[in-house]
Design a protein around this motif. Sequence first.
Motif, PDB file in Angstrom:
ATOM      1  N   TRP A  43     -11.771   8.648   5.859  1.00 35.49           N
ATOM      2  CA  TRP A  43     -10.819   7.913   4.589  1.00 35.49           C
ATOM      3  C   TRP A  43     -10.519   9.087   3.867  1.00 35.49           C
ATOM      4  N   GLY A 102      -2.620   0.159  -5.201  1.00 33.41           N
ATOM      5  CA  GLY A 102      -3.611   0.194  -5.827  1.00 33.41           C
ATOM      6  C   GLY A 102      -3.476   0.467  -7.398  1.00 33.41           C
ATOM      7  N   PHE A 112      -6.538  10.121   3.644  1.00 27.82           N
ATOM      8  CA  PHE A 112      -5.672   9.847   2.376  1.00 27.82           C
ATOM      9  C   PHE A 112      -5.969  11.034   1.164  1.00 27.82           C
ATOM     10  N   TYR A 124     -11.682  -0.387  -3.464  1.00 31.39           N
ATOM     11  CA  TYR A 124     -10.309  -0.767  -3.609  1.00 31.39           C
ATOM     12  C   TYR A 124     -10.100  -1.757  -4.848  1.00 31.39           C
ATOM     13  N   TRP A 146      -2.277   9.943  -6.816  1.00 30.22           N
ATOM     14  CA  TRP A 146      -1.991   8.593  -6.994  1.00 30.22           C
ATOM     15  C   TRP A 146      -1.804   8.333  -8.340  1.00 30.22           C
ATOM     16  N   HIS A 149       1.557   3.356  -4.781  1.00 26.94           N
ATOM     17  CA  HIS A 149       0.493   4.193  -5.802  1.00 26.94           C
ATOM     18  C   HIS A 149       0.699   5.649  -5.202  1.00 26.94           C
ATOM     19  N   TRP A 150       1.472   5.886  -4.140  1.00 33.24           N
ATOM     20  CA  TRP A 150       2.159   7.416  -3.884  1.00 33.24           C
ATOM     21  C   TRP A 150       3.176   7.902  -4.613  1.00 33.24           C
ATOM     22  N   ALA A 177       0.648  -1.262  -0.085  1.00 38.99           N
ATOM     23  CA  ALA A 177       0.101   0.040  -0.112  1.00 38.99           C
ATOM     24  C   ALA A 177       0.794   1.486   0.159  1.00 38.99           C
ATOM     25  N   PHE A 232      -2.315   4.878 -10.356  1.00 35.36           N
ATOM     26  CA  PHE A 232      -2.875   3.607 -10.286  1.00 35.36           C
ATOM     27  C   PHE A 232      -2.729   2.729 -11.685  1.00 35.36           C
ATOM     28  N   ASN A 290      -8.734   1.949  -8.947  1.00 40.91           N
ATOM     29  CA  ASN A 290      -8.884   1.942  -7.462  1.00 40.91           C
ATOM     30  C   ASN A 290      -9.568   3.225  -7.080  1.00 40.91           C
ATOM     31  N   ARG A 304      -6.674  -3.684  -6.393  1.00 40.10           N
ATOM     32  CA  ARG A 304      -5.238  -3.797  -6.039  1.00 40.10           C
ATOM     33  C   ARG A 304      -4.252  -4.497  -7.002  1.00 40.10           C
TER      34      ARG A 304
HETATM   35  C1  BEZ Z   1      -4.814   2.255  -1.406  1.00 42.90           C
HETATM   36  O1  BEZ Z   1      -5.293   1.534  -2.327  1.00 42.90           O
HETATM   37  O2  BEZ Z   1      -4.177   1.314  -0.362  1.00 42.90           O
HETATM   38  C2  BEZ Z   1      -5.118   3.491  -0.984  1.00 42.90           C
HETATM   39  C3  BEZ Z   1      -5.098   4.197  -2.129  1.00 42.90           C
HETATM   40  C4  BEZ Z   1      -5.295   5.660  -2.108  1.00 42.90           C
HETATM   41  C5  BEZ Z   1      -5.280   6.127  -0.779  1.00 42.90           C
HETATM   42  C6  BEZ Z   1      -4.881   5.400   0.293  1.00 42.90           C
HETATM   43  C7  BEZ Z   1      -4.940   4.143   0.097  1.00 42.90           C
END
Ligand code: BEZ
Length: 255
Positions: free
Chosen positions: A203, A133, A207, A245, A163, A106-107, A103, A165, A137, A247
Amino acid sequence: MKSAKDSWNANLYDAKHSFISNYGNDLIELLAPKEGEKVLDLGCGTGDLANRIFADGADVVGVDQSENMVGQAISKYPEIKFTVGDAICLGYKDEFDAVFSNATLHWIKQPEEALSSIYRSLKTNGRFVAEFGGKGNVQMITDEIILQYTEAGLEFKAENFPWYFPSIGEYASLMEKAGFRVTFAQHFDRLTPLDGENGMKNWIEMFGSRIFEGLNEKLIGTIVSRVETNLKNTLYKDGIWLADYKRIRVIGLKE
Ligand code: BEZ
């Protein structure tokens, strides 16, 4: 390396978002760490998965870009080495039997640099095991946020999307370009329950704060509350908020 602004709240992460590391337990099964192996946990957060890998007998180093997260990891698990670092310039060479990442990727909006940096960190025959992600996602959530931006008369700029993805095809190709042999690749749905009546709002606040950069608190509050209202029909079931989500899981070998 230190990021310009550390927006991570480590206590809130542990209190309300521990489901993220709970899902990571399956990924540790895919990693299958062995006694004495040297493992890098990239994006270790507050250290829970690094601690599980350590409990399997591996010698673990946890790296995260957030000082707040690393500080919390050190205080929870003082016997493990945690350090602040950046995925795109880890600074290791031929050091690890495995790089594990849950996790986090994706950042990182420079995936090629991250993959080269991971590849360089591994010993020959080392493995890279990651989940993050994938394409699509949280798309129901982000589409609704972007719609509310527009409804408020604002322009949503693509660079404010926080992000990366990728599709499985795109990411597997980048892994190959970095030198990996891709031995496993999967893209799957995981509707994820969020904690409590305010799960969606929490959430988004935890995030998605970067999406709202430059907006005042009142406007952010209005947008988030409209997003909640409009998603209720689809992502709120039997009193539980769900996040849509999707993945990606991959394994790559450095041969
Ligand atoms: C995740 O897929 O884990 C995720 C995606 C974006 C923000 C936070 C978490």
